[in-house]
Design a protein around this motif. Sequence first.
Motif, PDB file in Angstrom:
ATOM      1  N   ARG A  70      -0.252   7.416   1.305  1.00  0.00           N
ATOM      2  CA  ARG A  70      -0.197   7.145  -0.139  1.00  0.00           C
ATOM      3  C   ARG A  70      -1.573   6.827  -0.702  1.00  0.00           C
ATOM      4  O   ARG A  70      -1.912   7.249  -1.809  1.00  0.00           O
ATOM      5  CB  ARG A  70       0.760   5.980  -0.409  1.00  0.00           C
ATOM      6  CG  ARG A  70       1.046   5.771  -1.897  1.00  0.00           C
ATOM      7  CD  ARG A  70       2.135   4.745  -2.085  1.00  0.00           C
ATOM      8  NE  ARG A  70       2.494   4.636  -3.478  1.00  0.00           N
ATOM      9  CZ  ARG A  70       1.910   3.821  -4.347  1.00  0.00           C
ATOM     10  NH1 ARG A  70       0.898   3.066  -3.938  1.00  0.00           N
ATOM     11  NH2 ARG A  70       2.301   3.767  -5.605  1.00  0.00           N
ATOM     12  N   GLN A  71      -2.385   6.108   0.038  1.00  0.00           N
ATOM     13  CA  GLN A  71      -3.738   5.808  -0.445  1.00  0.00           C
ATOM     14  C   GLN A  71      -4.587   7.083  -0.516  1.00  0.00           C
ATOM     15  O   GLN A  71      -5.377   7.259  -1.456  1.00  0.00           O
ATOM     16  CB  GLN A  71      -4.404   4.781   0.476  1.00  0.00           C
ATOM     17  CG  GLN A  71      -3.710   3.424   0.476  1.00  0.00           C
ATOM     18  CD  GLN A  71      -3.577   2.832  -0.910  1.00  0.00           C
ATOM     19  OE1 GLN A  71      -4.575   2.637  -1.604  1.00  0.00           O
ATOM     20  NE2 GLN A  71      -2.352   2.538  -1.321  1.00  0.00           N
ATOM     21  N   LYS A  72      -4.423   7.990   0.424  1.00  0.00           N
ATOM     22  CA  LYS A  72      -5.135   9.264   0.350  1.00  0.00           C
ATOM     23  C   LYS A  72      -4.669  10.086  -0.843  1.00  0.00           C
ATOM     24  O   LYS A  72      -5.472  10.758  -1.507  1.00  0.00           O
ATOM     25  CB  LYS A  72      -4.929  10.053   1.643  1.00  0.00           C
ATOM     26  CG  LYS A  72      -5.697   9.505   2.832  1.00  0.00           C
ATOM     27  CD  LYS A  72      -5.520  10.393   4.050  1.00  0.00           C
ATOM     28  CE  LYS A  72      -6.334   9.874   5.224  1.00  0.00           C
ATOM     29  NZ  LYS A  72      -6.170  10.735   6.425  1.00  0.00           N
TER      30      LYS A  72
ATOM     31  N   LYS B 150      -1.218   4.800   4.644  1.00  0.00           N
ATOM     32  CA  LYS B 150      -2.446   5.606   4.657  1.00  0.00           C
ATOM     33  C   LYS B 150      -2.263   6.886   3.854  1.00  0.00           C
ATOM     34  O   LYS B 150      -3.171   7.305   3.105  1.00  0.00           O
ATOM     35  CB  LYS B 150      -2.825   5.924   6.101  1.00  0.00           C
ATOM     36  CG  LYS B 150      -4.179   6.601   6.247  1.00  0.00           C
ATOM     37  CD  LYS B 150      -4.485   6.871   7.712  1.00  0.00           C
ATOM     38  CE  LYS B 150      -4.576   5.574   8.496  1.00  0.00           C
ATOM     39  NZ  LYS B 150      -4.974   5.833   9.914  1.00  0.00           N
TER      40      LYS B 150
ATOM     41  N   LEU C 200       0.823  -1.212   0.000  1.00  0.00           N
ATOM     42  CA  LEU C 200       0.000   0.000   0.000  1.00  0.00           C
ATOM     43  C   LEU C 200       0.854   1.258   0.000  1.00  0.00           C
ATOM     44  O   LEU C 200       0.473   2.278  -0.581  1.00  0.00           O
ATOM     45  CB  LEU C 200      -0.936   0.005   1.213  1.00  0.00           C
ATOM     46  CG  LEU C 200      -2.026  -1.061   1.259  1.00  0.00           C
ATOM     47  CD1 LEU C 200      -2.796  -0.973   2.561  1.00  0.00           C
ATOM     48  CD2 LEU C 200      -2.975  -0.921   0.077  1.00  0.00           C
TER      49      LEU C 200
ATOM     50  N   ASN D 290      -3.907  -1.942  -4.057  1.00  0.00           N
ATOM     51  CA  ASN D 290      -4.328  -0.686  -3.443  1.00  0.00           C
ATOM     52  C   ASN D 290      -5.692  -0.880  -2.786  1.00  0.00           C
ATOM     53  O   ASN D 290      -6.387  -1.858  -3.048  1.00  0.00           O
ATOM     54  CB  ASN D 290      -4.402   0.440  -4.484  1.00  0.00           C
ATOM     55  CG  ASN D 290      -3.030   0.815  -5.026  1.00  0.00           C
ATOM     56  OD1 ASN D 290      -2.220   1.425  -4.345  1.00  0.00           O
ATOM     57  ND2 ASN D 290      -2.770   0.441  -6.274  1.00  0.00           N
ATOM     58  N   GLU D 291      -6.063   0.088  -1.953  1.00  0.00           N
ATOM     59  CA  GLU D 291      -7.339   0.037  -1.243  1.00  0.00           C
ATOM     60  C   GLU D 291      -8.098   1.347  -1.444  1.00  0.00           C
ATOM     61  O   GLU D 291      -8.573   1.957  -0.486  1.00  0.00           O
ATOM     62  CB  GLU D 291      -7.116  -0.233   0.248  1.00  0.00           C
ATOM     63  CG  GLU D 291      -6.595  -1.630   0.553  1.00  0.00           C
ATOM     64  CD  GLU D 291      -6.422  -1.880   2.032  1.00  0.00           C
ATOM     65  OE1 GLU D 291      -6.597  -0.911   2.821  1.00  0.00           O
ATOM     66  OE2 GLU D 291      -6.108  -3.024   2.406  1.00  0.00           O
ATOM     67  N   VAL D 292      -8.189   1.778  -2.702  1.00  0.00           N
ATOM     68  CA  VAL D 292      -8.949   2.973  -3.062  1.00  0.00           C
ATOM     69  C   VAL D 292     -10.207   2.520  -3.787  1.00  0.00           C
ATOM     70  O   VAL D 292     -10.120   1.950  -4.881  1.00  0.00           O
ATOM     71  CB  VAL D 292      -8.108   3.908  -3.949  1.00  0.00           C
ATOM     72  CG1 VAL D 292      -8.903   5.160  -4.306  1.00  0.00           C
ATOM     73  CG2 VAL D 292      -6.812   4.287  -3.248  1.00  0.00           C
TER      74      VAL D 292
ATOM     75  N   ASP E  34      -6.324   8.738  -3.899  1.00  0.00           N
ATOM     76  CA  ASP E  34      -7.733   9.130  -3.952  1.00  0.00           C
ATOM     77  C   ASP E  34      -7.901  10.577  -4.398  1.00  0.00           C
ATOM     78  O   ASP E  34      -8.851  10.917  -5.119  1.00  0.00           O
ATOM     79  CB  ASP E  34      -8.359   8.920  -2.575  1.00  0.00           C
ATOM     80  CG  ASP E  34      -9.876   8.879  -2.638  1.00  0.00           C
ATOM     81  OD1 ASP E  34     -10.424   8.815  -3.760  1.00  0.00           O
ATOM     82  OD2 ASP E  34     -10.520   8.908  -1.585  1.00  0.00           O
TER      83      ASP E  34
END
Length: 298
Positions: free
Chosen positions: A152-154, A150, A83, A220-222, A157
């Motif tokens: 990087r995922q933001k 967190k 992530l 990823n978790e988007v 997004d």
Amino acid sequence: MSPIVLSVTGGAALFAGASLLLFTWWDTATYPWERVGPYVRSRQDVGPMDANRDVGTRVRRGIIALLSRLGSTTSSVERRISLAGSRQVVGDIRLAQLLGASVGMLISCAICALGLWLGTMQLWQALGLIAVFTLSGAMLRDVYLSHEAKARQKSLDRELPDVIELLALAVGSGAGILAALTTVSQRCSGAIGEELRSVVAVCQSGETLHVALTSLHSRNEVPALTRLSEALITAIDRGTPVATVLRDHARDARNSWRTELLAQGGRKEIHMMVPVVFLILPLTVLFALYPGLAALRM
């Protein structure tokens, strides 16, 4: 200083330094027979030097397993490394945790030795402080890895709506989806640019676009990125116009980001109430009541 306290402190510092040096050596040391062995003989032929290497490997794996049980699991660390988009491996994180634990132990030993020498600290307090500092040093790298993942995922997004619009413009001008991804990835920076370049690299290595897009949303978790990948895969399989799909998803991504901003604003309102309730309101009440209290006192 008491000889017992000095001996315990010196022994703990020596053990921490020796453990760190041995762990680093086992992690980086390579031997010629390891590089040449697979090409000249079977890996089942284990000599005495290989046996010593196997013992070191087992001890190293045992230390990593102990750190995994004390902190987060190996699968959790691997997922957060993915992530965060980092090039590190689990062994690098465990080595950083061991280094942090050793530094925390050395600092706490110095503080406890000074406190015991001055007589302001008891032995059980010193042991508790050493344990707290050691665990805190070991968990510091784990917490920072979670923060990196967190953040990087933001970032993905936030950057996704603009990138989807660029892809829609490129596809609408007549370019194919792979050509559009290549063009946009060359002009994008940040996390989304890295992800698009990885998709293009997977396609150029011989894999299909279906596989590249699947791996994109799996690492990823988007939610918006997952929906975009699945919509592109469906559009390519069914022959649906990709430009229309991209424009629809750009609009949906902006709406979802706007909703998230409104939700963040609602949460910040509660935070803004803290200075009002605990600082401004008491001062206002004090200024209102002070003249009456002063008159009663007179």
